[in-house]
Design an enzyme around this catalytic site. Sequence first.
Site, PDB file in Angstrom:
ATOM      1  N   GLU A 196      34.090  34.408  48.473  1.00  0.00           N
ATOM      2  CA  GLU A 196      35.267  33.849  47.783  1.00  0.00           C
ATOM      3  C   GLU A 196      34.942  32.451  47.239  1.00  0.00           C
ATOM      4  O   GLU A 196      35.614  31.461  47.551  1.00  0.00           O
ATOM      5  CB  GLU A 196      36.493  33.848  48.697  1.00  0.00           C
ATOM      6  CG  GLU A 196      36.904  35.260  49.073  1.00  0.00           C
ATOM      7  CD  GLU A 196      38.318  35.422  49.643  1.00  0.00           C
ATOM      8  OE1 GLU A 196      38.980  34.428  49.966  1.00  0.00           O
ATOM      9  OE2 GLU A 196      38.750  36.593  49.749  1.00  0.00           O
ATOM     10  N   GLU A 320      36.249  43.218  51.260  1.00  0.00           N
ATOM     11  CA  GLU A 320      37.449  42.883  52.038  1.00  0.00           C
ATOM     12  C   GLU A 320      38.615  43.663  51.465  1.00  0.00           C
ATOM     13  O   GLU A 320      38.942  43.528  50.281  1.00  0.00           O
ATOM     14  CB  GLU A 320      37.739  41.376  52.009  1.00  0.00           C
ATOM     15  CG  GLU A 320      36.750  40.576  52.842  1.00  0.00           C
ATOM     16  CD  GLU A 320      37.109  39.102  52.979  1.00  0.00           C
ATOM     17  OE1 GLU A 320      38.307  38.769  52.979  1.00  0.00           O
ATOM     18  OE2 GLU A 320      36.165  38.296  53.095  1.00  0.00           O
TER      19      GLU A 320
HETATM   20  O1  AHR Z   1      39.768  38.318  56.106  1.00  0.00           O
HETATM   21  C1  AHR Z   1      40.394  37.083  56.185  1.00  0.00           C
HETATM   22  C2  AHR Z   1      40.009  36.152  55.058  1.00  0.00           C
HETATM   23  O2  AHR Z   1      40.484  36.658  53.853  1.00  0.00           O
HETATM   24  C3  AHR Z   1      38.543  35.965  54.808  1.00  0.00           C
HETATM   25  O3  AHR Z   1      37.982  35.009  55.634  1.00  0.00           O
HETATM   26  C4  AHR Z   1      38.508  35.513  53.389  1.00  0.00           C
HETATM   27  O4  AHR Z   1      37.314  35.866  52.737  1.00  0.00           O
HETATM   28  C5  AHR Z   1      39.731  36.165  52.776  1.00  0.00           C
HETATM   29  O5  AHR Z   1      40.497  35.266  52.072  1.00  0.00           O
END
Ligand code: AHR
Length: 516
Positions: A196, A320
Site C-alpha cells: 500500500e 488483501e
Molecule cells: O489487513 C489490515 C490492513 O489493511 C493491512 O495492514 C493494510 O495493508 C490494509 O490497509
Amino acid sequence: MKKSLLFLIVLFFIPFVRSAAQGTVMLNLNAAGAKDTISRHIYGHFSEHLGRCIYDGFWVDPGLNIPKQDRIRMDVVNALKKINIPNLRWPGGCFADEYHWRDGIGPRDQRPKMVNTNWGGVTEDNSFGTHEFMELCSLLNCEPYIAGNVGSGTVEEMAKWVEYFNFDGISPMANLRKQNGREKPWKVTFWGVGNESWGCGGNMTPEFYSDLYKRYATYARDYPGSPLKKIASGASDWNTNWTEVMMKNVPAGQMWGLSLHYYTIPTGKWSHKGSATQFDEKEYFSTMKNCLAMDEIVKRHSAVMDKYDPKKKVALVVDEWGVWTDVEPGTNPGFLYQQNTMRDALIAGSTLNIFNNHCERVKIASLAQTINVLQALILTEKEKMLLTPTYHVFDLYKAHMDARLIPVQFTSPDYVSGDEKIPAVNVSASLDSKGVIHISLVNVDPSKKITVSSILDGTKWSGVSGQIVTSPKFNDYNSFDNANKITSSKFTAAKKNGNKLTVELPPLSVVMLELK
Ligand code: AHR
C-alpha cells in the site's frame, strides 16, 4: 388475432413459463473448453503482526497448555494443513513497511523491541522473526510470501534480506543465517516490494513509487535456484490509475505481479463499517453487493493490464481481501478482531468463484487475515480454538486448486432488496488432472431455494456427490460455546438423470459438487 396464431404463441412460450415458474436456472458448462489453470495460490492467506494474528494466534505463550512446536500452536497448524494452505503472506500489511528484519533474528532475549504504531501502539518484542516464520511455513508445508519494507527501509536492507533467505555459499548474510542455526537457504520466491505504497506504505504517487519499485527490485537479486517473483505494491479498490502508471512505467520483465487490495465494507463507510454479527437484511444485502463488486474491480484492473500486457505475463495479485467490520465490542480497536458469520462464508465462496473465473490473470490472492483478525479462518481464546464458517468454505474449495477452469454460462435469478438487485447465484467449475469435475455454487438469497440444472453432453460422469456449508440465518456464527454451529456436511440435493444434473440450492448456501 387469429385463434391459430394465438395458439402458436402460447405454445412457443410454454417452456419459458414453465422454467420461470419452477425457478430453474440453466447452467451451461463447457468442459471441453477447460484451458486456464486455477493456481492453488488463489487460496492463499495473510498473517500480519497485527492484533492477535501472530502473537496469541500462531505464536503463543510458552506456558499455554496445548501441543506446540517451539511456541507455534499445532492445532492451528493442523487445521490449516487440512485445507492445503498454499502460501502465507508476512509480516504485513502496513507493518511490513515499518519492519526491520534484522531486529527479528538471533537470540530472542537480545532482540530489540519496537512499537507497532499501526496496530494499537503495542510493544513488539520481535520474538517471532524470519526463522520462526520459516519454521511455521515448513510445518504448514506452504510457500512463504514475504513483504519487503520500502516505506521506511533501505534498498540495502531489502537486498540483504533476500541474500539472507536465498544465498547458498559464503557471504556476510549467508554466514549470519548459518550462525543463527540455518545452514541451507530457504529459497523463497514470492517477494513483495512494499505494501500500500499509496497509503501506510509511504503515501507516494504511482509515478514516484514506480521508479522506487524499479530501484528496490533491481537489487533484490535472483540467487541460484531462487528466481524471485517480484510483486509490486498495487492499487486499492477502483483506482485503475495506479495500475495504469505501474504497467506503463515498469517493463513486464521487471515485475512478476502487481497487487490489488479490496475489502468488503458492509455499510460502504469506513467510519462505521457495521457490526460483524448484528445486522439486518438491508445491511446483509449491501454487504453482498459490495462483495460482488470484486468481479467488476478485477475486470477493470485486468483491462488496463491487458493494454500493456496482452499475453497476461504479469499476474494480478489480490493479496488483501475479505470483509472488514467494526471490531467486537470491548476489544482493542487497533486489533481488528471480528466474529465470522454465515454471511462471511458466502463472501468467501462468492469471491473465490470470482477469482477462479479470472484465473487467467489472478494468480495469487490472500484472505485477510488467518487468525483473530478481520475475516479469519480461525479464532482462538487461550487454549480454545474454533474454525469459522469461512474456514469450511476453503475446505470445500480446495478441490479447485491447480485444476483447469471450466467456462460456465448462465443467467442468475435476482435477489431483490428494495429497488436494488444482485445475482442470487454465482458459480465456478473446474476439471482436475484425474478428469473429475468440481462445481462450486453459492446462493446468497436468504429465503429462496434455487434449482440449477445442467445438461452435461460429451462428459463422462457416473454420479454426483456434494458438500454444503449453510445455516438458517445470515448472522449465525460459531462461538466458543457452540463451535460447530456451522460446519460442512454431506449435500444430497444434487441428482443425476441421464446426462442431466439437477441441484436444489437452499437459501444461504455454499455447495461443492463432485462429478465423476
Ligand atoms: O489487513 C489490515 C490492513 O489493511 C493491512 O495492514 C493494510 O495493508 C490494509 O490497509
